[in-house]
Write a protein that holds these residues in place. Structure first.
Motif, PDB file in Angstrom:
ATOM      1  N   SER A 139      24.379  33.927  -4.988  1.00  0.00           N
ATOM      2  CA  SER A 139      25.502  34.365  -5.810  1.00  0.00           C
ATOM      3  C   SER A 139      25.684  33.448  -7.013  1.00  0.00           C
ATOM      4  O   SER A 139      25.360  32.258  -6.967  1.00  0.00           O
ATOM      5  CB  SER A 139      26.785  34.366  -4.961  1.00  0.00           C
ATOM      6  N   THR A 140      26.210  33.988  -8.086  1.00  0.00           N
ATOM      7  CA  THR A 140      26.461  33.189  -9.283  1.00  0.00           C
ATOM      8  C   THR A 140      27.804  32.465  -9.223  1.00  0.00           C
ATOM      9  O   THR A 140      28.171  31.768 -10.162  1.00  0.00           O
ATOM     10  CB  THR A 140      26.434  34.079 -10.538  1.00  0.00           C
ATOM     11  N   ALA A 141      28.534  32.632  -8.115  1.00  0.00           N
ATOM     12  CA  ALA A 141      29.813  31.929  -7.961  1.00  0.00           C
ATOM     13  C   ALA A 141      29.575  30.425  -7.988  1.00  0.00           C
ATOM     14  O   ALA A 141      28.528  29.934  -7.549  1.00  0.00           O
ATOM     15  CB  ALA A 141      30.480  32.339  -6.656  1.00  0.00           C
ATOM     16  N   ASP A 142      30.541  29.675  -8.488  1.00  0.00           N
ATOM     17  CA  ASP A 142      30.386  28.231  -8.631  1.00  0.00           C
ATOM     18  C   ASP A 142      30.035  27.557  -7.319  1.00  0.00           C
ATOM     19  O   ASP A 142      29.170  26.681  -7.274  1.00  0.00           O
ATOM     20  CB  ASP A 142      31.671  27.608  -9.194  1.00  0.00           C
ATOM     21  N   TRP A 143      30.730  27.962  -6.232  1.00  0.00           N
ATOM     22  CA  TRP A 143      30.486  27.283  -4.961  1.00  0.00           C
ATOM     23  C   TRP A 143      29.059  27.517  -4.470  1.00  0.00           C
ATOM     24  O   TRP A 143      28.452  26.629  -3.879  1.00  0.00           O
ATOM     25  CB  TRP A 143      31.500  27.728  -3.906  1.00  0.00           C
ATOM     26  N   ALA A 144      28.497  28.695  -4.730  1.00  0.00           N
ATOM     27  CA  ALA A 144      27.124  28.982  -4.309  1.00  0.00           C
ATOM     28  C   ALA A 144      26.118  28.273  -5.206  1.00  0.00           C
ATOM     29  O   ALA A 144      25.095  27.739  -4.736  1.00  0.00           O
ATOM     30  CB  ALA A 144      26.882  30.486  -4.324  1.00  0.00           C
ATOM     31  N   GLN A 145      26.392  28.236  -6.504  1.00  0.00           N
ATOM     32  CA  GLN A 145      25.486  27.568  -7.431  1.00  0.00           C
ATOM     33  C   GLN A 145      25.404  26.076  -7.162  1.00  0.00           C
ATOM     34  O   GLN A 145      24.381  25.442  -7.392  1.00  0.00           O
ATOM     35  CB  GLN A 145      25.931  27.834  -8.875  1.00  0.00           C
ATOM     36  N   TYR A 146      26.488  25.513  -6.680  1.00  0.00           N
ATOM     37  CA  TYR A 146      26.477  24.098  -6.353  1.00  0.00           C
ATOM     38  C   TYR A 146      25.446  23.814  -5.263  1.00  0.00           C
ATOM     39  O   TYR A 146      24.620  22.898  -5.381  1.00  0.00           O
ATOM     40  CB  TYR A 146      27.875  23.685  -5.896  1.00  0.00           C
ATOM     41  N   TYR A 147      25.475  24.585  -4.190  1.00  0.00           N
ATOM     42  CA  TYR A 147      24.496  24.423  -3.116  1.00  0.00           C
ATOM     43  C   TYR A 147      23.094  24.724  -3.621  1.00  0.00           C
ATOM     44  O   TYR A 147      22.117  24.089  -3.217  1.00  0.00           O
ATOM     45  CB  TYR A 147      24.841  25.350  -1.946  1.00  0.00           C
ATOM     46  N   GLN A 148      22.996  25.714  -4.498  1.00  0.00           N
ATOM     47  CA  GLN A 148      21.685  26.085  -5.016  1.00  0.00           C
ATOM     48  C   GLN A 148      21.039  24.921  -5.758  1.00  0.00           C
ATOM     49  O   GLN A 148      19.876  24.597  -5.544  1.00  0.00           O
ATOM     50  CB  GLN A 148      21.834  27.315  -5.940  1.00  0.00           C
ATOM     51  N   ARG A 149      21.806  24.270  -6.642  1.00  0.00           N
ATOM     52  CA  ARG A 149      21.260  23.147  -7.412  1.00  0.00           C
ATOM     53  C   ARG A 149      20.873  21.988  -6.495  1.00  0.00           C
ATOM     54  O   ARG A 149      19.828  21.364  -6.669  1.00  0.00           O
ATOM     55  CB  ARG A 149      22.290  22.682  -8.446  1.00  0.00           C
ATOM     56  N   TYR A 150      21.727  21.708  -5.548  1.00  0.00           N
ATOM     57  CA  TYR A 150      21.471  20.596  -4.632  1.00  0.00           C
ATOM     58  C   TYR A 150      20.197  20.827  -3.830  1.00  0.00           C
ATOM     59  O   TYR A 150      19.308  19.957  -3.769  1.00  0.00           O
ATOM     60  CB  TYR A 150      22.673  20.423  -3.704  1.00  0.00           C
ATOM     61  N   GLN A 177      16.201  17.811 -13.048  1.00  0.00           N
ATOM     62  CA  GLN A 177      17.087  18.753 -13.737  1.00  0.00           C
ATOM     63  C   GLN A 177      18.153  19.302 -12.789  1.00  0.00           C
ATOM     64  O   GLN A 177      19.332  19.429 -13.159  1.00  0.00           O
ATOM     65  CB  GLN A 177      16.267  19.905 -14.324  1.00  0.00           C
ATOM     66  N   SER A 178      17.741  19.611 -11.561  1.00  0.00           N
ATOM     67  CA  SER A 178      18.676  20.199 -10.596  1.00  0.00           C
ATOM     68  C   SER A 178      19.745  19.192 -10.182  1.00  0.00           C
ATOM     69  O   SER A 178      20.938  19.506 -10.137  1.00  0.00           O
ATOM     70  CB  SER A 178      17.915  20.691  -9.361  1.00  0.00           C
ATOM     71  N   TYR A 179      19.318  17.969  -9.879  1.00  0.00           N
ATOM     72  CA  TYR A 179      20.283  16.935  -9.504  1.00  0.00           C
ATOM     73  C   TYR A 179      21.246  16.641 -10.649  1.00  0.00           C
ATOM     74  O   TYR A 179      22.446  16.444 -10.440  1.00  0.00           O
ATOM     75  CB  TYR A 179      19.567  15.648  -9.110  1.00  0.00           C
ATOM     76  N   LYS A 180      20.695  16.597 -11.848  1.00  0.00           N
ATOM     77  CA  LYS A 180      21.526  16.273 -13.007  1.00  0.00           C
ATOM     78  C   LYS A 180      22.641  17.306 -13.185  1.00  0.00           C
ATOM     79  O   LYS A 180      23.800  16.968 -13.432  1.00  0.00           O
ATOM     80  CB  LYS A 180      20.654  16.208 -14.266  1.00  0.00           C
ATOM     81  N   LYS A 181      22.292  18.589 -13.024  1.00  0.00           N
ATOM     82  CA  LYS A 181      23.299  19.652 -13.151  1.00  0.00           C
ATOM     83  C   LYS A 181      24.341  19.558 -12.039  1.00  0.00           C
ATOM     84  O   LYS A 181      25.542  19.686 -12.279  1.00  0.00           O
ATOM     85  CB  LYS A 181      22.618  21.024 -13.124  1.00  0.00           C
ATOM     86  N   ALA A 182      23.865  19.335 -10.826  1.00  0.00           N
ATOM     87  CA  ALA A 182      24.791  19.263  -9.694  1.00  0.00           C
ATOM     88  C   ALA A 182      25.717  18.065  -9.830  1.00  0.00           C
ATOM     89  O   ALA A 182      26.927  18.164  -9.586  1.00  0.00           O
ATOM     90  CB  ALA A 182      24.010  19.178  -8.383  1.00  0.00           C
TER      91      ALA A 182
END
Length: 588
Positions: free
Chosen positions: A174-185, A202-207
């Motif tokens: 999902s593009t929801a913030d809470w899902a994107q957080y787990y996705q980046r991590y 890149q992923s860690y930096k965004k998270a």
């Protein structure tokens, strides 16, 4: 002892991220009494079933599992009992039994989420990755299950060497913030294991940019950086994290290790650890946001995958604390090794659990052992002071608070509670000059702490001292926490002592509404009623105070008031006469 006094070791690693999703999700499972629990053995079957429900309701998981297992043996085709027995066996981490029941359950309910998650974990442990992916895919129902399923399938694909497919699976979240957080991590974790370090960076930096105060992400980012030979970035990341949150033993230990030239391993060194991280992260969030039963299940799955997982054991222990299952909490804490940065914190929380079991002397012995081993650490002294103070052992508590304070070179804001707590002990021991000095020191360190403002203000009012400043302090405390019954009581009592009876009644009635079970507040309202001429109501309120089992000295005073009322003095007579005149609203 309150949860706030006990503190937490998880640092709310994931909780707020899933709150919206939890509120939107359907119930994890529900229970309906079977329409026909059986006839030939109805008494035994129904008795076991109902006993299991009672045990489950009190979170006595092992006893509940035993009762449900017996009920299932009496009616093996009952799907309701099958489901509940499976869930309880899973919660109790009795895996052989739970796996067998999961296989039976998915035959009659193929979309059962928890059963499919367990079977997916079991297949993953056996390296049967195709089956694991199928089981995880079958568990996708609702936002939480979809998140968990997607993350789990990504790790299955990574374990199977399908790196690109793993990343593509994460992209479907999902593009929801809470899902994107787990996705980046998890993208960062998978990319590191797959050797794609630039993608991981890149992923860690965004998270981290989105949530720099989250312990787990800061830890993972720093470990990635130091393993990529960027020690400066690792240190910078940890210091930025620590500036945004309260100190945590894990981040402090990690920073010290890196500063000393060490290279700690990645957060997840293989897919099994990555999959365990999925169930830990979601389980910790669920347990802290109202999904206690499912949170415990997911934390048990994390530990099943990675038995040596300190944060998962701690999260499980704290879930048991929430459920008031203190024996289980202590057992879970027992898995933390002595060389862990969290060990002293865990011993403190074990002592609080012993205190909750009314094993005060055992708690004291445990903390004294820690104090002897770490005499320069004030935390176990503070904790022991809190436990002893909660049992009104003020002399002993005072000693430990003083020992902790003696270790402080230069008091800072974080030390205010020590001075406040010792001040309470001094006040209760009738050492007012020392108590006042402690409260003033605490207030200097934390001028906006409502506890200090209320206690010092109330104490002054009760002694007829510094009444204007006392009123200012109490008003400030009430403004900070307007729904705290004790603070509102203090404000009402201050008005009473100042002779402003209408305002006293107004605030004390509000205080009783907020804290109807407190004998002192009820007694105060009785006094105020008497002074405004509402004598029948006054005696009722004093009787209510007696029913709430006050301390012995207050019982004697109340009985006297019920018998003869309050004595009139010139001040109270004038205050009573003034009730017929117009007065300004003292609460303004």
């Amino acid at each position: 002892m309150t949860t706030s006094e006990r503190g937490t070791l998880r640092k709310w690693a994931w909780r707020s991220l899933l709150l919206v999703a939890i509120l939107a999700a359907p119930a994890a499972y529900s229970e309906v009494i079977p329409a026909d629990p059986g006839k030939s053995k109805a008494g035994t079957l129904l008795g076991n079933y109902l006993s299991g429900r009672v045990a489950r309701g009190s979170h006595d998981t092992r006893a509940a599992a035993e009762f449900y297992s017996k009920a299932l043996a009496g009616d093996p085709d009952n799907e309701v009992i099958l489901e509940q027995t499976f869930l309880l066996e899973t919660t109790a981490a009795r895996w052989d039994r739970a796996v067998k029941l999961a296989k039976d359950l998915v035959k009659v309910e193929p979309s059962h989420r928890v059963a499919q998650f367990l079977l997916g974990v079991e297949a993953f442990k056996q390296r049967e990755y195709k089956q694991a992916e199928e089981h995880f895919a079958a568990a996708r129902q609702g936002p939480i299950a979809d998140l968990t399923s997607t993350l789990a399938r990504a790790w299955v694909l990574e374990a199977d060497g399908k790196h690109n497919e793993a990343f593509e699976t994460l992209d479907r979240l999902s593009t929801a913030d809470w899902a994107q957080y787990y996705q980046r991590y998890h993208r960062g974790l998978i990319a590191d294991i797959a050797g794609r370090h630039q993608l991981a960076r890149q992923s860690y930096k965004k998270a981290f940019k989105k949530n720099p105060a989250t312990l787990r992400v800061a830890d993972a980012f720093a470990r990635h950086a130091v393993n990529a030979h960027d020690r400066e970035l690792a240190v910078k990341t940890l210091k930025a994290h620590m500036s945004k949150s309260a100190p945590h033993p894990l981040s402090e230990a990690l920073l010290a290790e890196i500063d000393n030239g060490g290279t700690p391993p990645l957060m997840a060194t293989d897919p099994t650890e990555g999959l365990a991280e999925v169930f830990y992260g979601v389980g910790d969030a669920l347990a802290g946001e109202g999904g206690l039963d499912m949170g415990i299940v997911f934390l048990q799955l994390a530990i099943y995958l990675k038995p040596d997982f300190p944060l998962a054991h701690i999260a499980l222990a704290e879930a048991y604390e929430t459920a008031k299952k203190y024996d289980a909490e202590i057992e879970a804490f027992g898995h933390i090794p002595e060389d862990s940065p969290l060990w002293i914190n865990v011993q403190i929380q074990k002592a609080f659990a012993l205190n909750s079991l009314e094993k005060v002397d055992e708690a004291k012995a445990l903390l004294e052992k820690i104090i002897a081993k770490s005499p320069k650490d004030g935390r176990p002294m503070d904790a022991l002071g809190n436990i002893l103070r909660s049992h009104e052992r003020y002399d002993e508590a005072h000693e430990y608070y003083s020992r902790a304070i003696d270790l402080i070179d230069e008091p800072t804001k974080q030390n205010w509670a020590l001075y406040y707590s010792r001040g309470v002990c001094n006040e209760r021991l009738k050492n007012w000059p020392q108590a006042e000095a402690d409260f003033k020191q605490a207030l200097e360190l934390a001028p906006d702490e409502s506890l200090i403002l209320n206690y010092l203000g109330y104490s002054w009012v009760d002694q007829g001292m510094n009444l204007k400043q006392a009123m200012d302090y109490i008003r400030k405390a009430v403004k900070l926490k307007p729904n705290d019954g004790y603070y509102v009581d203090s404000l009402g009592w201050a008005h009473y002592r100042l002779g402003n009876m209408p305002a006293a009644v107004e605030h004390l009635e509000r205080a009783v509404e907020l804290r109807p079970d407190d004998p002192i507040i009820n007694d105060h309202l009785g006094d105020a009623y008497w002074r405004v001429g509402r004598k029948l109501e006054a005696r009722y309120q004093w009787g209510q105070a007696l029913s709430l089992k006050p301390e012995d000295d207050l019982i004697k005073k109340i009985n006297k008031k019920i018998a003869i009322g309050l004595e009139e003095t010139p001040d109270t007579k004038a205050a009573s006469d003034s009730t017929t005149q117009d007065e300004p609203n003292a609460s303004q």
